[in-house]
Write a protein that holds these residues in place. Structure first.
Motif, PDB file in Angstrom:
ATOM      1  N   LYS A 122       0.840  -1.213   0.000  1.00 37.23           N
ATOM      2  CA  LYS A 122       0.000   0.000   0.000  1.00 37.23           C
ATOM      3  C   LYS A 122       0.863   1.247   0.000  1.00 37.23           C
ATOM      4  O   LYS A 122       0.570   2.216  -0.708  1.00 37.23           O
ATOM      5  CB  LYS A 122      -0.923  -0.013   1.218  1.00 37.23           C
ATOM      6  N   GLU A 123       1.941   1.213   0.779  1.00 38.11           N
ATOM      7  CA  GLU A 123       2.829   2.387   0.821  1.00 38.11           C
ATOM      8  C   GLU A 123       3.511   2.594  -0.534  1.00 38.11           C
ATOM      9  O   GLU A 123       3.677   3.718  -0.993  1.00 38.11           O
ATOM     10  CB  GLU A 123       3.875   2.219   1.929  1.00 38.11           C
ATOM     11  N   PHE A 124       3.897   1.480  -1.133  1.00 41.62           N
ATOM     12  CA  PHE A 124       4.542   1.570  -2.447  1.00 41.62           C
ATOM     13  C   PHE A 124       3.558   2.134  -3.481  1.00 41.62           C
ATOM     14  O   PHE A 124       3.899   3.028  -4.261  1.00 41.62           O
ATOM     15  CB  PHE A 124       5.053   0.188  -2.874  1.00 41.62           C
ATOM     16  N   ALA A 125       2.329   1.630  -3.450  1.00 43.80           N
ATOM     17  CA  ALA A 125       1.304   2.140  -4.374  1.00 43.80           C
ATOM     18  C   ALA A 125       1.088   3.635  -4.146  1.00 43.80           C
ATOM     19  O   ALA A 125       0.993   4.413  -5.108  1.00 43.80           O
ATOM     20  CB  ALA A 125      -0.007   1.367  -4.197  1.00 43.80           C
ATOM     21  N   ASP A 126       1.049   4.043  -2.868  1.00 46.60           N
ATOM     22  CA  ASP A 126       0.883   5.487  -2.561  1.00 46.60           C
ATOM     23  C   ASP A 126       2.038   6.293  -3.138  1.00 46.60           C
ATOM     24  O   ASP A 126       1.841   7.393  -3.655  1.00 46.60           O
ATOM     25  CB  ASP A 126       0.823   5.713  -1.040  1.00 46.60           C
ATOM     26  N   SER A 127       3.254   5.743  -3.040  1.00 40.61           N
ATOM     27  CA  SER A 127       4.423   6.482  -3.547  1.00 40.61           C
ATOM     28  C   SER A 127       4.344   6.624  -5.078  1.00 40.61           C
ATOM     29  O   SER A 127       4.758   7.638  -5.634  1.00 40.61           O
ATOM     30  CB  SER A 127       5.737   5.811  -3.117  1.00 40.61           C
ATOM     31  N   LEU A 128       3.789   5.607  -5.743  1.00 37.61           N
ATOM     32  CA  LEU A 128       3.647   5.685  -7.204  1.00 37.61           C
ATOM     33  C   LEU A 128       2.568   6.690  -7.595  1.00 37.61           C
ATOM     34  O   LEU A 128       2.712   7.447  -8.557  1.00 37.61           O
ATOM     35  CB  LEU A 128       3.307   4.302  -7.778  1.00 37.61           C
ATOM     36  N   ILE A 129       1.496   6.697  -6.802  1.00 40.91           N
ATOM     37  CA  ILE A 129       0.415   7.665  -7.063  1.00 40.91           C
ATOM     38  C   ILE A 129       0.955   9.084  -6.887  1.00 40.91           C
ATOM     39  O   ILE A 129       0.640   9.990  -7.660  1.00 40.91           O
ATOM     40  CB  ILE A 129      -0.783   7.375  -6.125  1.00 40.91           C
ATOM     41  N   GLU A 130       1.817   9.249  -5.894  1.00 42.67           N
ATOM     42  CA  GLU A 130       2.435  10.559  -5.673  1.00 42.67           C
ATOM     43  C   GLU A 130       3.355  10.922  -6.842  1.00 42.67           C
ATOM     44  O   GLU A 130       3.364  12.042  -7.338  1.00 42.67           O
ATOM     45  CB  GLU A 130       3.224  10.534  -4.355  1.00 42.67           C
ATOM     46  N   LYS A 131       4.113   9.921  -7.278  1.00 44.37           N
ATOM     47  CA  LYS A 131       5.060  10.141  -8.370  1.00 44.37           C
ATOM     48  C   LYS A 131       4.376  10.669  -9.638  1.00 44.37           C
ATOM     49  O   LYS A 131       4.931  11.493 -10.359  1.00 44.37           O
ATOM     50  CB  LYS A 131       5.757   8.809  -8.683  1.00 44.37           C
ATOM     51  N   VAL A 132       3.174  10.164  -9.906  1.00 47.12           N
ATOM     52  CA  VAL A 132       2.455  10.628 -11.103  1.00 47.12           C
ATOM     53  C   VAL A 132       1.539  11.817 -10.805  1.00 47.12           C
ATOM     54  O   VAL A 132       0.786  12.265 -11.674  1.00 47.12           O
ATOM     55  CB  VAL A 132       1.645   9.479 -11.782  1.00 47.12           C
ATOM     56  N   GLY A 133       1.579  12.297  -9.559  1.00 44.00           N
ATOM     57  CA  GLY A 133       0.848  13.523  -9.211  1.00 44.00           C
ATOM     58  C   GLY A 133      -0.645  13.337  -8.986  1.00 44.00           C
ATOM     59  O   GLY A 133      -1.428  14.251  -9.218  1.00 44.00           O
ATOM     60  N   LEU A 134      -1.053  12.148  -8.497  1.00 43.39           N
ATOM     61  CA  LEU A 134      -2.488  11.904  -8.304  1.00 43.39           C
ATOM     62  C   LEU A 134      -2.886  11.718  -6.838  1.00 43.39           C
ATOM     63  O   LEU A 134      -3.979  11.210  -6.555  1.00 43.39           O
ATOM     64  CB  LEU A 134      -2.921  10.658  -9.108  1.00 43.39           C
ATOM     65  N   THR A 135      -2.017  12.116  -5.917  1.00 43.26           N
ATOM     66  CA  THR A 135      -2.288  11.843  -4.499  1.00 43.26           C
ATOM     67  C   THR A 135      -3.683  12.323  -4.071  1.00 43.26           C
ATOM     68  O   THR A 135      -4.405  11.599  -3.391  1.00 43.26           O
ATOM     69  CB  THR A 135      -1.201  12.502  -3.626  1.00 43.26           C
ATOM     70  N   LYS A 136      -4.048  13.500  -4.513  1.00 45.59           N
ATOM     71  CA  LYS A 136      -5.353  14.046  -4.090  1.00 45.59           C
ATOM     72  C   LYS A 136      -6.522  13.240  -4.651  1.00 45.59           C
ATOM     73  O   LYS A 136      -7.642  13.351  -4.176  1.00 45.59           O
ATOM     74  CB  LYS A 136      -5.483  15.496  -4.559  1.00 45.59           C
ATOM     75  N   LEU A 137      -6.251  12.462  -5.695  1.00 44.70           N
ATOM     76  CA  LEU A 137      -7.338  11.717  -6.344  1.00 44.70           C
ATOM     77  C   LEU A 137      -7.286  10.223  -6.035  1.00 44.70           C
ATOM     78  O   LEU A 137      -8.001   9.432  -6.656  1.00 44.70           O
ATOM     79  CB  LEU A 137      -7.261  11.911  -7.868  1.00 44.70           C
ATOM     80  N   ALA A 138      -6.471   9.850  -5.052  1.00 42.66           N
ATOM     81  CA  ALA A 138      -6.238   8.415  -4.810  1.00 42.66           C
ATOM     82  C   ALA A 138      -7.520   7.633  -4.569  1.00 42.66           C
ATOM     83  O   ALA A 138      -7.631   6.476  -4.964  1.00 42.66           O
ATOM     84  CB  ALA A 138      -5.278   8.239  -3.630  1.00 42.66           C
ATOM     85  N   ASN A 139      -8.504   8.263  -3.919  1.00 41.68           N
ATOM     86  CA  ASN A 139      -9.731   7.526  -3.597  1.00 41.68           C
ATOM     87  C   ASN A 139     -10.870   7.818  -4.561  1.00 41.68           C
ATOM     88  O   ASN A 139     -12.018   7.455  -4.308  1.00 41.68           O
ATOM     89  CB  ASN A 139     -10.159   7.831  -2.156  1.00 41.68           C
ATOM     90  N   ARG A 140     -10.533   8.450  -5.663  1.00 44.88           N
ATOM     91  CA  ARG A 140     -11.569   8.776  -6.650  1.00 44.88           C
ATOM     92  C   ARG A 140     -11.860   7.566  -7.539  1.00 44.88           C
ATOM     93  O   ARG A 140     -10.973   6.781  -7.863  1.00 44.88           O
ATOM     94  CB  ARG A 140     -11.098   9.963  -7.501  1.00 44.88           C
ATOM     95  N   GLN A 141     -13.133   7.433  -7.927  1.00 45.22           N
ATOM     96  CA  GLN A 141     -13.514   6.381  -8.875  1.00 45.22           C
ATOM     97  C   GLN A 141     -12.877   6.674 -10.230  1.00 45.22           C
ATOM     98  O   GLN A 141     -12.838   7.834 -10.659  1.00 45.22           O
ATOM     99  CB  GLN A 141     -15.038   6.350  -9.039  1.00 45.22           C
ATOM    100  N   VAL A 142     -12.401   5.659 -10.913  1.00 44.40           N
ATOM    101  CA  VAL A 142     -11.719   5.903 -12.188  1.00 44.40           C
ATOM    102  C   VAL A 142     -12.648   6.524 -13.239  1.00 44.40           C
ATOM    103  O   VAL A 142     -12.202   7.232 -14.129  1.00 44.40           O
ATOM    104  CB  VAL A 142     -11.032   4.635 -12.763  1.00 44.40           C
ATOM    105  N   SER A 143     -13.958   6.260 -13.094  1.00 43.26           N
ATOM    106  CA  SER A 143     -14.911   6.840 -14.059  1.00 43.26           C
ATOM    107  C   SER A 143     -14.956   8.368 -13.950  1.00 43.26           C
ATOM    108  O   SER A 143     -15.430   9.040 -14.857  1.00 43.26           O
ATOM    109  CB  SER A 143     -16.308   6.258 -13.829  1.00 43.26           C
TER     110      SER A 143
END
Ligand code: ADP
Ligand code: MG
Length: 262
Positions: free
Chosen positions: A119-140
């Motif tokens: 989970k921490e690794f996934a969070d770091s990747l989400i941060e890397k691509v600049g999507l941290t604020k949208l991590a819990n958003r539905q992909v739709s």
């Protein structure tokens, strides 16, 4: 080429869908650290080539090796960003969950739990691509650019040494496109990249090698095209110029520098 295998080695590859050839007699070597751009008209076999490299489309003829192994083995070191139309955007899943699916080991079954580290690794990747604020958003609910960034984060979850991207800037706004290319330039310091794109401006600014594909490999070499290559590839250079091709790509014809034609 000498007898050494590159990271990707494609030898005399032909692929058919039924009786129709999608790729014929392709030879392509990709060396460690390269950033290869693949361009070509729609239906030219670009997606098929990426899929064959990772072994999800069968070969009719020829061979492909990934890291010197069969595609089915070598692809564990390979991140893949599929062409977006191939992905169901309506699937009820969040950004975070999509990126985590990239961490799943093939042996894990349904109901497998993700570890804290994953989970921490996934969070770091989400941060890397600049999507941290949208991590819990539905992909739709994502824009085209956000969706592509999420797919890149997911592809990075396998800690790849090779990243394949199939039109990652299609239906992406200008700001996101810049961010994606900046990210890819950064990633290229750590991994080999192969990108399929129609974005010739980006091709001229970023890639170290260029391949032009229209069922056969028409050109493979420096990211500079002369008129002859563009003619063979698209049949209509005017069309290309109309899309704003920079000079570095559409180089003036020069007999001395016409090398690299296949
Ligand atoms: P590109 O990515 O360059 O647009 P593709 O690799 O998607 O090209 O397609 C190459 C050719 O193979 C096209 O003529 C396309 O219609 C055909 N093709 C692609 N996928 C399939 C498939 N699953 N079944 C049958 N034909 C296909
Ligand atoms: Mg395609």
């Amino acid at each position: 080429m000498d007898g050494n295998h590159g990271i990707v080695s494609v030898r005399n590859l032909s692929v058919y869908y039924g009786a129709i050839p999608a790729l014929e007699h392709i030879n392509l070597e990709v060396q460690e650290g390269e950033y290869l751009g693949i361009i070509g008209p729609n239906g030219g076999g670009k997606s098929t080539l990426l899929k064959t490299i990772i072994g999800i489309v069968p070969r009719a003829e020829g061979s492909v090796t990934l890291f010197g192994e069969k595609p089915e083995k070598g692809r564990r070191l390979t991140g893949y960003v599929p062409q977006i139309s191939a992905v169901d955007k309506q699937f009820p899943i969040t950004v975070s969950e999509v990126v985590l699916t990239g961490c799943l080991k093939p042996k894990l079954r349904l109901f497998a739990r993700y570890s804290k580290q994953e989970k921490e690794f996934a969070d770091s990747l989400i941060e890397k691509v600049g999507l941290t604020k949208l991590a819990n958003r539905q992909v739709s609910q994502l824009s085209g650019g956000e969706f592509q960034k999420m797919l890149i984060a997911r592809a990075l979850a396998v800690r790849p040494k090779l990243l394949l991207l199939d039109e990652p800037t299609a239906s992406v706004d200008a700001a996101s496109r810049e961010q994606i290319y900046a990210l890819l330039a950064e990633l290229n310091k750590e991994m080999t990249i192969i990108i399929v794109t129609h974005d010739l401006l980006a091709v001229s600014a970023q890639v170290t090698r260029l391949a032009c594909l229209n069922r056969t490999l028409i050109y493979h070499g420096e990211p500079e095209l002369n008129e002859h290559v563009v003619n063979s590839l698209y049949g209509c250079p005017v069309d290309l110029i109309a899309h704003g091709v920079p000079h570095r790509v559409l180089k003036e014809h020069d007999e001395k520098e016409g090398g690299g034609l296949c």
